[in-house]
Design a protein around this motif. Structure first.
Motif, PDB file in Angstrom:
ATOM      1  N   THR A 301       0.493  23.527 -29.243  1.00  0.00           N
ATOM      2  CA  THR A 301       1.594  24.103 -29.680  1.00  0.00           C
ATOM      3  C   THR A 301       2.577  24.648 -28.848  1.00  0.00           C
ATOM      4  O   THR A 301       2.158  25.143 -27.800  1.00  0.00           O
ATOM      5  CB  THR A 301       1.398  25.295 -31.011  1.00  0.00           C
ATOM      6  OG1 THR A 301       0.867  26.280 -30.378  1.00  0.00           O
ATOM      7  CG2 THR A 301       0.456  24.869 -32.119  1.00  0.00           C
ATOM      8  N   ARG A 302       3.924  24.519 -29.214  1.00  0.00           N
ATOM      9  CA  ARG A 302       5.092  24.903 -28.190  1.00  0.00           C
ATOM     10  C   ARG A 302       5.946  25.705 -29.149  1.00  0.00           C
ATOM     11  O   ARG A 302       6.327  24.965 -30.142  1.00  0.00           O
ATOM     12  CB  ARG A 302       5.703  23.631 -27.313  1.00  0.00           C
ATOM     13  CG  ARG A 302       4.626  23.134 -26.477  1.00  0.00           C
ATOM     14  CD  ARG A 302       4.070  24.176 -25.213  1.00  0.00           C
ATOM     15  NE  ARG A 302       3.614  23.398 -24.302  1.00  0.00           N
ATOM     16  CZ  ARG A 302       2.191  23.341 -24.253  1.00  0.00           C
ATOM     17  NH1 ARG A 302       1.402  24.025 -25.306  1.00  0.00           N
ATOM     18  NH2 ARG A 302       1.487  23.101 -23.449  1.00  0.00           N
ATOM     19  N   SER A 303       6.261  26.789 -28.974  1.00  0.00           N
ATOM     20  CA  SER A 303       7.454  27.670 -29.555  1.00  0.00           C
ATOM     21  C   SER A 303       8.512  28.186 -28.720  1.00  0.00           C
ATOM     22  O   SER A 303       8.311  28.168 -27.726  1.00  0.00           O
ATOM     23  CB  SER A 303       6.663  28.809 -30.254  1.00  0.00           C
ATOM     24  OG  SER A 303       5.688  28.454 -31.123  1.00  0.00           O
ATOM     25  N   ARG A 304       9.535  28.346 -29.643  1.00  0.00           N
ATOM     26  CA  ARG A 304      10.782  29.119 -28.873  1.00  0.00           C
ATOM     27  C   ARG A 304      11.233  30.192 -30.145  1.00  0.00           C
ATOM     28  O   ARG A 304      11.630  29.552 -31.447  1.00  0.00           O
ATOM     29  CB  ARG A 304      11.843  28.024 -28.435  1.00  0.00           C
ATOM     30  CG  ARG A 304      12.491  27.277 -29.579  1.00  0.00           C
ATOM     31  CD  ARG A 304      13.659  26.481 -28.896  1.00  0.00           C
ATOM     32  NE  ARG A 304      13.182  25.798 -27.793  1.00  0.00           N
ATOM     33  CZ  ARG A 304      13.997  24.842 -27.233  1.00  0.00           C
ATOM     34  NH1 ARG A 304      15.270  24.549 -27.730  1.00  0.00           N
ATOM     35  NH2 ARG A 304      13.772  24.154 -25.889  1.00  0.00           N
ATOM     36  N   THR A 305      11.470  31.441 -29.915  1.00  0.00           N
ATOM     37  CA  THR A 305      12.198  32.134 -30.664  1.00  0.00           C
ATOM     38  C   THR A 305      13.697  32.363 -30.310  1.00  0.00           C
ATOM     39  O   THR A 305      13.812  32.701 -29.261  1.00  0.00           O
ATOM     40  CB  THR A 305      11.434  33.630 -30.678  1.00  0.00           C
ATOM     41  OG1 THR A 305       9.928  33.395 -31.005  1.00  0.00           O
ATOM     42  CG2 THR A 305      12.031  34.443 -31.564  1.00  0.00           C
ATOM     43  N   LEU A 306      14.526  32.210 -31.243  1.00  0.00           N
ATOM     44  CA  LEU A 306      15.948  32.268 -31.164  1.00  0.00           C
ATOM     45  C   LEU A 306      16.490  33.606 -31.614  1.00  0.00           C
ATOM     46  O   LEU A 306      15.808  34.386 -32.231  1.00  0.00           O
ATOM     47  CB  LEU A 306      16.475  31.143 -31.948  1.00  0.00           C
ATOM     48  CG  LEU A 306      16.040  29.786 -32.049  1.00  0.00           C
ATOM     49  CD1 LEU A 306      16.698  28.735 -33.189  1.00  0.00           C
ATOM     50  CD2 LEU A 306      16.181  29.090 -30.611  1.00  0.00           C
ATOM     51  N   PRO A 307      17.577  33.842 -31.101  1.00  0.00           N
ATOM     52  CA  PRO A 307      18.258  35.061 -31.514  1.00  0.00           C
ATOM     53  C   PRO A 307      18.516  35.507 -32.898  1.00  0.00           C
ATOM     54  O   PRO A 307      18.714  36.458 -33.415  1.00  0.00           O
ATOM     55  CB  PRO A 307      19.586  35.300 -30.525  1.00  0.00           C
ATOM     56  CG  PRO A 307      19.707  34.003 -30.251  1.00  0.00           C
ATOM     57  CD  PRO A 307      18.425  33.249 -30.249  1.00  0.00           C
ATOM     58  N   ALA A 308      18.958  34.048 -33.540  1.00  0.00           N
ATOM     59  CA  ALA A 308      19.498  34.291 -35.030  1.00  0.00           C
ATOM     60  C   ALA A 308      18.632  33.149 -35.680  1.00  0.00           C
ATOM     61  O   ALA A 308      18.135  32.084 -35.046  1.00  0.00           O
ATOM     62  CB  ALA A 308      20.749  34.049 -35.244  1.00  0.00           C
ATOM     63  N   PRO A 309      18.336  33.222 -37.050  1.00  0.00           N
ATOM     64  CA  PRO A 309      17.854  32.024 -37.718  1.00  0.00           C
ATOM     65  C   PRO A 309      18.688  30.471 -37.616  1.00  0.00           C
ATOM     66  O   PRO A 309      19.722  30.652 -37.328  1.00  0.00           O
ATOM     67  CB  PRO A 309      17.996  32.378 -39.195  1.00  0.00           C
ATOM     68  CG  PRO A 309      18.128  33.975 -39.169  1.00  0.00           C
ATOM     69  CD  PRO A 309      18.688  34.088 -37.896  1.00  0.00           C
ATOM     70  N   VAL A 310      17.801  29.497 -37.504  1.00  0.00           N
ATOM     71  CA  VAL A 310      18.306  28.036 -37.454  1.00  0.00           C
ATOM     72  C   VAL A 310      19.105  27.976 -38.679  1.00  0.00           C
ATOM     73  O   VAL A 310      19.142  28.072 -39.733  1.00  0.00           O
ATOM     74  CB  VAL A 310      16.930  27.243 -37.376  1.00  0.00           C
ATOM     75  CG1 VAL A 310      17.661  25.892 -37.447  1.00  0.00           C
ATOM     76  CG2 VAL A 310      16.117  27.324 -36.361  1.00  0.00           C
ATOM     77  N   PRO A 311      20.497  27.740 -38.089  1.00  0.00           N
ATOM     78  CA  PRO A 311      21.687  27.469 -39.127  1.00  0.00           C
ATOM     79  C   PRO A 311      21.372  26.271 -40.043  1.00  0.00           C
ATOM     80  O   PRO A 311      22.106  26.279 -41.234  1.00  0.00           O
ATOM     81  CB  PRO A 311      22.926  27.671 -38.455  1.00  0.00           C
ATOM     82  CG  PRO A 311      22.433  27.167 -37.251  1.00  0.00           C
ATOM     83  CD  PRO A 311      21.050  27.357 -36.973  1.00  0.00           C
ATOM     84  N   ASN A 312      20.908  24.952 -39.623  1.00  0.00           N
ATOM     85  CA  ASN A 312      21.133  23.873 -40.410  1.00  0.00           C
ATOM     86  C   ASN A 312      20.055  22.794 -39.882  1.00  0.00           C
ATOM     87  O   ASN A 312      19.078  22.996 -38.677  1.00  0.00           O
ATOM     88  CB  ASN A 312      22.358  23.072 -40.168  1.00  0.00           C
ATOM     89  CG  ASN A 312      22.935  23.039 -38.911  1.00  0.00           C
ATOM     90  OD1 ASN A 312      22.078  22.576 -37.926  1.00  0.00           O
ATOM     91  ND2 ASN A 312      24.248  23.680 -38.566  1.00  0.00           N
ATOM     92  N   GLN A 313      20.025  21.726 -40.481  1.00  0.00           N
ATOM     93  CA  GLN A 313      18.927  20.905 -40.104  1.00  0.00           C
ATOM     94  C   GLN A 313      19.044  20.256 -38.898  1.00  0.00           C
ATOM     95  O   GLN A 313      18.093  20.032 -38.330  1.00  0.00           O
ATOM     96  CB  GLN A 313      18.725  19.834 -41.385  1.00  0.00           C
ATOM     97  CG  GLN A 313      18.025  18.936 -41.435  1.00  0.00           C
ATOM     98  CD  GLN A 313      17.536  17.968 -42.658  1.00  0.00           C
ATOM     99  OE1 GLN A 313      17.412  18.504 -43.472  1.00  0.00           O
ATOM    100  NE2 GLN A 313      17.620  16.753 -42.470  1.00  0.00           N
ATOM    101  N   ARG A 314      20.316  19.929 -38.628  1.00  0.00           N
ATOM    102  CA  ARG A 314      20.504  19.457 -37.278  1.00  0.00           C
ATOM    103  C   ARG A 314      19.972  20.333 -36.156  1.00  0.00           C
ATOM    104  O   ARG A 314      19.620  19.763 -35.081  1.00  0.00           O
ATOM    105  CB  ARG A 314      22.209  19.035 -37.003  1.00  0.00           C
ATOM    106  CG  ARG A 314      22.402  18.382 -35.929  1.00  0.00           C
ATOM    107  CD  ARG A 314      23.857  18.181 -35.759  1.00  0.00           C
ATOM    108  NE  ARG A 314      24.678  17.834 -36.753  1.00  0.00           N
ATOM    109  CZ  ARG A 314      24.976  16.190 -36.836  1.00  0.00           C
ATOM    110  NH1 ARG A 314      24.453  15.592 -36.040  1.00  0.00           N
ATOM    111  NH2 ARG A 314      25.404  15.727 -38.040  1.00  0.00           N
ATOM    112  N   GLU A 315      20.212  21.599 -36.069  1.00  0.00           N
ATOM    113  CA  GLU A 315      19.699  22.417 -35.149  1.00  0.00           C
ATOM    114  C   GLU A 315      18.445  22.365 -35.142  1.00  0.00           C
ATOM    115  O   GLU A 315      17.686  22.519 -33.961  1.00  0.00           O
ATOM    116  CB  GLU A 315      20.245  23.642 -35.338  1.00  0.00           C
ATOM    117  CG  GLU A 315      21.800  23.938 -34.789  1.00  0.00           C
ATOM    118  CD  GLU A 315      21.788  23.741 -33.420  1.00  0.00           C
ATOM    119  OE1 GLU A 315      21.205  24.644 -32.672  1.00  0.00           O
ATOM    120  OE2 GLU A 315      22.448  22.640 -32.859  1.00  0.00           O
TER     121      GLU A 315
END
Length: 359
Positions: A301-315
């Motif tokens: 598994t590979r993960s990344r944590t972002l500063p804000a929730p993913v805003p849309n499906q494209r992202e």
């Protein structure tokens, strides 16, 4: 020593919820094959009316596929604020009968009515009363399943859809489960059902004959769950206001994939399925995790944590692609890919303008 109390669980499921709301609010849509979503060329069906389902149209299906199945299909954009408002009305009805309400989505919930606010001993009567109130207040229909655990209640609610209910009483759960095809079990998807079939397991009765060790050998921790539900056992309580921590989806390939373009294409419907949940619930998450299982069953598994929730499906698709590209060069063929979102409900809800944009 007294026997444990037999629980009374109701699973309430609105019938084609989003599509039914649209048909309720626009009489011109009634009786016609309708899909919510899919308004762009590469969009996804979020919900389908029963008229559309007769053609094989289903949620999470690419809009292009739905159009081929049903050329007369009408598409309407989603109105999430309306769906949330109606869901709130339904939740208020539930609360008149029990505080033990476990929402699954805007259109679905488990209720524990063992000790209910109406002091009604028959859970089936409570289910009938709730469904009648939902119809009176919202002009929408709901189906209900009544049983002594959540697994059976969920199965029962599907048994008389739409606008019906079914009861699996104590003493009848095992017989009900034995007669079902394994693909009808909640928690067993098409890929797992196919793997079970390859092992000669086609029905609940077949599944019940298998040793737990064999099921865990082939399916890991899920094997213990399959062993239990084959015996109609489910000890999970109804958890009021349960917060889901993550949502994910995955797909197993008929043949191992070796090239990045093929893997990227295979990731499209997986991301669409995850985002369909986000769109349905109004939630998103900050942690994106890619799951890859190689041909020899090694899993990473590979993960990344972002500063804000993913805003849309494209992202979400972009992050999945970047995590996948970081694995190059591939050391061996890939048999499975999955994507998940964790830290749900943190920050802003998903951006509706991006919910149906499929890559």
């Amino acid at each position: 020593m007294t026997s444990p109390e037999i629980r009374k669980i109701i699973h309430l499921d609105m019938d084609a919820f989003y599509a039914s709301v649209e048909q309720r609010d626009d009489p011109a849509l009634r009786g016609r094959p309708l899909a919510v979503g899919g308004t762009r060329e590469r969009g996804v069906v979020m919900a389908a009316s029963y008229e559309a389902r007769q053609y094989g149209v289903r949620s999470a299906m690419p809009a292009s596929t739905a159009r081929r199945l049903c050329p007369e299909l009408l598409f309407v954009p989603p109105r999430f604020e309306v769906y949330k408002e109606v869901s709130g009305q339904i939740r208020e009805i539930f609360a008149e009968y029990t505080p033990l309400i476990e929402p699954v989505a805007l259109d679905e919930a488990y209720l524990d009515v063992t000790h209910n606010l109406q002091h009604e001993p028959l859970a089936s009567k409570i289910a009938q009363a709730i469904r009648a109130q939902i119809l009176a207040r919202t002009q929408l229909t709901a189906s209900a399943g009544v049983s002594y655990n959540k697994f059976l209640a969920k199965l029962a609610s599907d048994f008389r859809k739409p606008n019906g209910q079914y009861v699996i009483p104590p003493g009848r759960g095992l017989a009900f489960v034995e007669a079902l095809a394994v693909g009808q079990f909640h928690g067993i998807g098409p890929v797992t059902a196919a793997r079970l079939n390859q092992l000669g397991i086609f029905t609940g009765a077949d599944l019940r004959q298998q040793p737990e060790a064999l099921l865990t050998q082939h399916f890991g921790k899920a094997g213990r769950y399959y062993y239990a539900i084959a015996r109609a056992e489910d000890h999970r309580p109804v958890q009021a206001d349960r917060l889901r921590k993550s949502v994910g989806a995955e797909t197993t390939f008929a043949q191992d994939l070796h090239e990045l373009p093929d893997l990227l294409a295979a990731l499209l419907p997986v991301v669409a399925k995850v985002w369909a949940y986000c769109a349905r619930t109004g939630e998103s998450g900050r942690t994106v995790t890619l799951k890859v299982k190689y041909a020899d069953f090694q899993q990473i598994t590979r993960s990344r944590t972002l500063p804000a929730p993913v805003p849309n499906q494209r992202e979400l698709e972009r992050h999945g692609h970047e995590l996948l590209a970081a694995l190059l060069p591939l050391p061996k063929g890939v048999r499975l890919v999955g994507i998940s979102l964790a830290n749900l409900g943190v920050g802003e809800a998903p951006n509706p303008s991006g919910q149906l944009t499929l890559f």
